[in-house]
Write an enzyme that holds these catalytic residues in place. Sequence first.
Site, PDB file in Angstrom:
ATOM      1  N   GLY A 171       0.866  -1.170   0.000  1.00 23.97           N
ATOM      2  CA  GLY A 171       0.000   0.000   0.000  1.00 23.97           C
ATOM      3  C   GLY A 171       0.908   1.226   0.000  1.00 23.97           C
ATOM      4  CB  ALA A 172       0.953   4.236  -2.154  1.00 23.85           C
ATOM      5  CG  ASP A 204       0.059   2.311  -5.809  1.00 22.44           C
ATOM      6  OD1 ASP A 204      -1.086   1.891  -6.067  1.00 22.44           O
ATOM      7  OD2 ASP A 204       0.769   1.834  -4.913  1.00 22.44           O
ATOM      8  NE  ARG A 234       5.646  -3.195  -4.732  1.00 17.45           N
ATOM      9  CZ  ARG A 234       4.320  -3.330  -4.554  1.00 17.45           C
ATOM     10  NH1 ARG A 234       3.775  -3.118  -3.354  1.00 17.45           N
ATOM     11  NH2 ARG A 234       3.538  -3.665  -5.555  1.00 17.45           N
TER      12      ARG A 234
HETATM   13  O1  MRU Z   1       0.812  -3.862  -4.761  1.00 18.88           O
HETATM   14  P1  MRU Z   1       0.127  -3.182  -3.616  1.00 18.88           P
HETATM   15  O2  MRU Z   1      -0.726  -4.089  -2.811  1.00 18.88           O
HETATM   16  O3  MRU Z   1       1.092  -2.379  -2.763  1.00 18.88           O
HETATM   17  O4  MRU Z   1      -0.844  -2.132  -4.326  1.00 18.88           O
HETATM   18  C1  MRU Z   1      -1.580  -1.257  -3.513  1.00 18.88           C
HETATM   19  C2  MRU Z   1      -2.542  -0.430  -4.251  1.00 18.88           C
HETATM   20  O5  MRU Z   1      -2.593  -0.411  -5.464  1.00 18.88           O
HETATM   21  C3  MRU Z   1      -3.395   0.477  -3.428  1.00 18.88           C
HETATM   22  O6  MRU Z   1      -4.652   0.641  -3.998  1.00 18.88           O
HETATM   23  C4  MRU Z   1      -2.716   1.839  -3.339  1.00 18.88           C
HETATM   24  O7  MRU Z   1      -1.407   1.688  -2.878  1.00 18.88           O
HETATM   25  C5  MRU Z   1      -3.437   2.759  -2.455  1.00 18.88           C
HETATM   26  S1  MRU Z   1      -3.148   2.340  -0.756  1.00 18.88           S
HETATM   27  C6  MRU Z   1      -3.846   3.508   0.242  1.00 18.88           C
END
Ligand code: MRU
Length: 326
Positions: free
Chosen positions: A34-35, A223, A76
């Site tokens: 999650g970002a 993200d 990432r």
């Molecule tokens: O690959 P991830 O699980 O890190 O991807 C997360 C997402 O795409 C979320 O929707 C995004 O980070 C928003 S989190 C508040």
Amino acid sequence: MIIDQTRLPGALVELSLTDLPAMVEAIQSLRVRGAPAIGVAGAIGLAVLATRAATDNPATFDAVIAEAAQALATARPTAVNLAWAVQRVLAAGQIGGASPSVRAATMRAEAIAIVDEDIAMCASIGAHGASLLRGGMSVLTHCNAGSLATAGIGTALAPVYTMYARGDVIRVFADETRPLLQGARLTAWELDRAGVPVTLLTDGMAASVMRSGVIDAVLVGADRIAANGDVANKIGTYGVAVLARHHGIPFYVLAPTSTLDPHTLHGDTMHIEMRDGDEVRNLGGVTTAPAGVMVYNPAFDVTPAALVTAIITDRGVFHPPFHFAS
Ligand code: MRU
């Protein structure tokens, strides 16, 4: 300390990450994800490593934090929050003439400030987002942009939690989110745990449930958001946005200002992370495709700003045309 999100929903396991390789591995394998959450993890990780190196001589300290910052910031590529947070902590420690221990203490304070700000930004997103919804509505979400993805109450789910706390119930339809099932494993888990009514869908069911007329709005996180409002988010988000437009359903993107990237002018130049094909060939440790079959596995897609009804940040509700400046 992180919650190991790869173990959910089966087990709620906390992990202590004590060195740089463990921190990078945790981010890359989505133990923390999650970002905003990976930004916080990168910031705290760098501060921990700086604190540990605080007794070293200045040259060694500089080398340790430079290597750690580089590795954490690039663990990432798509979520801008990660490099942003690591860079903030690194910059806080650049104090000419100060000892490593003073610099490490400043970095630690900056990391804690990032955590506190993230909590506050989530609360503010919740308040702004709630102004667009009414109790009794049903929303569809994709991936996990809830409390597990941030230090606070989440981004896309923040209005849901904010309204729930005051007695206004929103029903959430959660896409399972192939290939890694963040919707099924994480969104369904955290909403259910909080008492919010949640209905799980496979990704292919979103069109049908929208057509049935029960979805009042789509709420997703992000993200990275470009200056023109193009939105990188979990793979599948773009399809949900197209469906929402077809069915006349508002498509809302909710994210903290740390997710805005005004230096990226539009989505075409965003670096989209490509992940291992085995994530698609296998499901829960079981092989579900011919061994070695070619796989396309981008972790994110870009939703063009033209499909976005509004972007809700901690600073308010923004409608098109979007112009995010630095
Ligand atoms: O690959 P991830 O699980 O890190 O991807 C997360 C997402 O795409 C979320 O929707 C995004 O980070 C928003 S989190 C508040």
